[in-house]
Design an enzyme around this catalytic site. Structure first.
Site, PDB file in Angstrom:
ATOM      1  N   GLN A   1       0.830  -1.202   0.000  1.00  0.00           N
ATOM      2  CA  GLN A   1       0.000   0.000   0.000  1.00  0.00           C
ATOM      3  C   GLN A   1       0.866   1.254   0.000  1.00  0.00           C
ATOM      4  OE1 GLN A   1      -3.210  -0.784   2.559  1.00  0.00           O
ATOM      5  NE2 GLN A   1      -4.169   1.218   2.380  1.00  0.00           N
TER       6      GLN A   1
ATOM      7  N   SER B   1       4.486  -5.894   2.990  1.00  0.00           N
ATOM      8  CA  SER B   1       3.136  -5.856   3.554  1.00  0.00           C
ATOM      9  C   SER B   1       2.149  -6.552   2.618  1.00  0.00           C
ATOM     10  CB  SER B   1       2.731  -4.411   3.848  1.00  0.00           C
ATOM     11  OG  SER B   1       1.522  -4.378   4.590  1.00  0.00           O
ATOM     12  N   LEU B   2       1.216  -5.819   2.002  1.00  0.00           N
ATOM     13  CA  LEU B   2       0.248  -6.405   1.084  1.00  0.00           C
ATOM     14  C   LEU B   2       0.939  -7.213  -0.014  1.00  0.00           C
ATOM     15  CD1 LEU B   2      -1.288  -5.769  -1.911  1.00  0.00           C
ATOM     16  CD2 LEU B   2      -2.601  -6.761  -0.038  1.00  0.00           C
TER      17      LEU B   2
ATOM     18  N   ARG C   1      -8.835  -8.914   4.244  1.00  0.00           N
ATOM     19  CA  ARG C   1      -7.836  -8.146   4.994  1.00  0.00           C
ATOM     20  C   ARG C   1      -8.117  -6.659   4.893  1.00  0.00           C
ATOM     21  NH1 ARG C   1      -2.485  -5.997   3.843  1.00  0.00           N
ATOM     22  NH2 ARG C   1      -0.930  -6.501   5.455  1.00  0.00           N
TER      23      ARG C   1
ATOM     24  N   HIS D   1       0.112  -2.374  11.175  1.00  0.00           N
ATOM     25  CA  HIS D   1       1.318  -3.061  11.682  1.00  0.00           C
ATOM     26  C   HIS D   1       1.683  -2.600  13.097  1.00  0.00           C
ATOM     27  CE1 HIS D   1       1.968  -5.013   7.873  1.00  0.00           C
ATOM     28  NE2 HIS D   1       1.873  -3.857   7.247  1.00  0.00           N
TER      29      HIS D   1
ATOM     30  N   GLN E   1       1.466 -10.783  10.683  1.00  0.00           N
ATOM     31  CA  GLN E   1       1.929  -9.628   9.901  1.00  0.00           C
ATOM     32  C   GLN E   1       1.088  -8.389  10.181  1.00  0.00           C
ATOM     33  OE1 GLN E   1       0.700  -8.423   6.166  1.00  0.00           O
ATOM     34  NE2 GLN E   1       2.591  -9.027   5.119  1.00  0.00           N
TER      35      GLN E   1
END
Length: 757
Positions: A9, A87-88, A112, A192, A240
């Site tokens: 992102q 991340s993503l 998510r 996060h 995560q």
């Protein structure tokens, strides 16, 4: 060696995927069917301005990253040696490694994104120009305890995450501390970070419904910066959400594997810039090679053991937590409100250490926790048996009931008390199906079978009748109390820090489990009483032993005292981080001095154990202070107390006149009891100076601690956790539970390999 990396992102932009959509029209058909809207319209037109909203951004990036990967493989004709995603982007890495198929990945990122978009009130900011240690130091010095490091992007670029107010306030402080830039990010939630715990738990449930396969290409995990183990894929994907993205160490790990060509697949080139900076400023990680005797995996059953699967599922469901793990209470607020809040925000259970605190302080801490934990996170508070002033125990129960505290850790009980019974039976009622509903939970610590039996039995009838006559409970509550145990969870406390009967886990746990089974047969409770294990748990091997013995959950204490969040002094933490297993000793317990009860305390670098045992020996062999020889009296006043007996007595008398004046009257009549109260003062004093970190009186510090901390120190020696300033209570839980799963998993494979299974 080649590595494909996928962005997350922040890389999205209007027009992305334009050259790919026509080529992969069949894939877009699947996308639009699953999502219920047109991906092409979202990415190319974005007429409603949705592309920047998390629930739309994540599926859009996943699709464009995936199409870029498909096109690259088709045109280059080769696959990478490693894959990683930021991340993503990690979902695209798992897709490339064939851990998940395209549609499964799409459904995962859709869920998510939806869950993460629900979280409000948080913020994030990019911090450029400071090292990680500098950021942590500045945040700690200015008491920004609610901020986590969300992304470790390069050695000098980090993203912090937390509540909006703290993020805003920290900006000027970080810039004053040397940050070149602190740039707020356009996000609505603290991604996060610990604040995503509720999302993590719900997403974990969703993950349990999907199929995953063994990676065909090593996928480097954001959480651990190491290749995904095939038996922990779901666990690490869930983790995560609340853990930092370790991008710097991900690249350093790959650098250590050899000369690597990185190719970023997705819109833009953000990761390419980060990788260039990491290669410029950082060295490859020093990897510890696996021993050559490592067992080669053979076809056969997998253990399936994960941190999440350890212990009792009923325990996790009852408390709505991720692991069958508890951070136990520690006296005088050492198990602080900050410690409890941090655990709860990451979906873990902890109990506030209320023992020895005055009621206004306890209420203040509970208000803080209610304010911080406003999303229904689970936490509890300690209720300490008070033999000296039972009224204080009763007032603490009043306080808990007023503040809607539903979970209590009961400790130091030898028998059931009216206060404890009142807490347990208050508001019990029958549910819609006729079942007995018990709103107030007790997790009891017990080190003796007779105490465990008292907690497993229904509330004593004589106490229930007394409470009913006094109007403290209703007739319905009194009647229904016959059908419930005093405690739903009984934690077997072996040799530990603080109060201890020096029990042996391998003896106590089986005995209490057998007792539990007999009690369940006798009373036929509808819900099984869960048995936990505490004492001596500081390493994965120790925790594994507890679970193998049959524990439904584990409870830690000593190791949590040496963390950032613990409510004791830095001086004490500096002393504790260096101890080994032999550096503890037994001393008299100040609150049960006359009974000869013991506490386990720090021995290294202090004189408290020797002096405390000397005082108890004098008490046992003399009837008054006057009976003690003059030299010894002088030594105690000058060396131990650093004040006269008269000064100590005045302070003691003033304390008891407020809470229990008859204690003073008794002392004036009985010189031996007066001596006992004066000696008790030393135990209160030594704990106070330790909590305050009084360097001048360091040799008299009373620090409750068991050898588990020494074992933990040896386990983490040579790692980041060697320094207590990098130990966070939730991180210890993660390390310990994951390490336990690995230990048991290896043992499972060893037994299978040996033909024992």
């Amino acid at each position: 060696m080649s590595t494909f990396v996928f962005p997350g992102q922040g890389s999205q932009h209007k027009g992305m995927g334009k050259d790919l959509f026509a080529r992969y029209a069949d894939v877009l058909t699947v996308v639009d069917r699953v999502l219920g809207y047109s991906m092409m319209e979202l990415c190319l037109d974005d007429a409603k301005g949705l592309l920047g909203e998390t629930q739309f951004t994540q599926p859009a990036l996943y699709v464009v990253n995936a199409l870029t990967y498909f096109h690259t493989v088709e045109t280059k004709g080769t696959r990478p040696d490693y894959v990683a995603g930021h991340s993503l982007g990690e979902y695209n890495a798992l897709l490339a490694a064939e851990v998940i198929d395209f549609e499964t990945g799409l459904r995962l990122v859709q869920k998510r994104g939806e869950l993460m978009a629900k979280v409000k009130g948080g913020g994030m900011a990019a911090v450029v120009g400071l090292s990680e240690k500098e950021i942590e130091r500045i945040l700690s010095e200015h008491s920004f305890t609610g901020i986590d490091i969300a992304n470790r992007n390069t050695p000098s670029q980090f993203v912090i995450s937390g509540l909006v107010g703290e993020i805003q306030k920290s900006r000027s402080v970080l810039e004053s501390g040397g940050a070149g830039m602190v740039v707020p990010l356009r996000v609505s939630a603290p991604f996060h970070s610990r604040y995503m715990a509720s999302v993590r738990n719900e997403f974990s449930d969703f993950l349990s419904t999907i199929q995953v396969s063994r990676p065909k290409i090593p996928v480097i995990s954001n959480v651990e910066a190491r290749p995904y183990p095939e038996n922990r894929i779901r666990e690490l994907l869930a983790d995560q959400i609340t853990n930092s993205v370790h991008w710097t160490d991900t690249i350093r790990y790959l650098m250590a594997r050899g000369e690597t060509e990185f190719l970023e697949l997705g819109p833009g080139s953000i990761l390419t810039g980060l990788i260039r900076k990491i290669r410029q400023d950082a060295k490859p990680l020093e990897l510890v090679e696996e021993p050559k005797t490592q067992i080669v995996e053979r076809p056969g059953r997998k253990s399936g053991i994960t941190a999440h699967s350890l212990g009792s599922a009923e325990f996790r469901e009852h408390y709505r937590v991720r692991y069958a793990y508890v951070a136990g209470s520690m006296y005088k607020g050492i198990a602080s409100k900050e410690l409890v809040a941090r655990m709860a925000k990451t979906g873990l259970l902890a109990f506030l250490g209320t023992g020895g605190l005055r009621l206004p302080r306890i209420e203040e801490d509970l208000r803080y926790l209610r304010s911080e934990l406003n999303q229904g996170q689970t936490f509890g508070a300690n209720l300490l048996c008070n033999l000296i002033v039972p009224k204080l125990e009763d007032e603490t129960v009043d306080l808990f009931l007023r503040n809607d505290i539903r979970h209590v850790e009961a400790s130091a009980y030898m028998q059931m008390t009216p206060s404890l019974v009142r807490f347990r039976v208050k508001n019990i009622h029958r549910g819609a199906k006729g079942e007995v509903v018990v709103p107030n939970n007790i997790l009891a610590k017990a080190s003796r079978p007779e105490v465990a039996e008292a907690f497993m039995s229904p509330p004593p009838g004589n106490i229930v009748d007394k409470l009913l006559r006094a109007g403290a409970i209703t007739s319905t509550e009194a009647e229904l109390s016959k059908h419930i145990p005093m405690a739903g969870d009984v934690c077997v406390e072996s040799d530990s820090g603080g109060h201890t009967d020096q029990g042996i886990a391998s003896v106590l746990i089986p005995a209490i489990l057998s007792l539990r089974n007999r009690i369940m047969s006798k009373y036929r409770y509808p819900t099984r009483i869960r048995i936990g294990a505490a004492g001596g748990i500081g390493t994965p091997e120790a925790a594994a032993a507890a679970f193998i013995l049959g524990a439904d959950f584990i409870l830690t204490g000593s190791i949590n005292q040496c963390t950032v969040e613990a409510g004791t002094s830095d001086v004490v933490k500096d002393m504790l981080q260096d101890i080994n297993v032999q550096h503890t000793e037994y001393a008299p317990a100040g609150d049960m001095f006359e009974l000869g009860a013991k506490v386990q305390v720090l021995r290294r670098g202090v004189l408290f154990p020797a002096r405390a045992n000397k005082l108890y020996d004098l008490y046992m062999h003399h009837n008054s202070l006057a009976d003690i020889d003059e030299n010894t009296r002088t030594q105690i006043q000058e060396k131990y107390f650093k004040r006269s007996f008269e000064e100590v007595w005045r302070e003691t008398r003033d304390f008891y006149l407020d809470i229990k004046p008859d204690e003073i009257e008794r002392a004036e009549r009985a010189p031996k009891h007066k001596m006992s109260l004066i000696f008790r003062w030393y135990f209160i004093h030594t704990m106070r100076i330790a909590l305050n970190g009084d360097q001048e009186q360091k040799v008299d510090f009373q620090v409750h601690c068991g050898p588990a901390l020494g074992a933990f120190n040896q386990w983490v020696r040579g790692t980041d956790l060697e320094d207590w300033r990098r130990r966070h209570v939730d991180g210890l839980a993660e390390q310990l539970m994951n390490g336990t799963a690995e230990v048991l998993g290896r043992r499972f494979q060893e037994m299978q390999f040996s033909g024992l299974m």
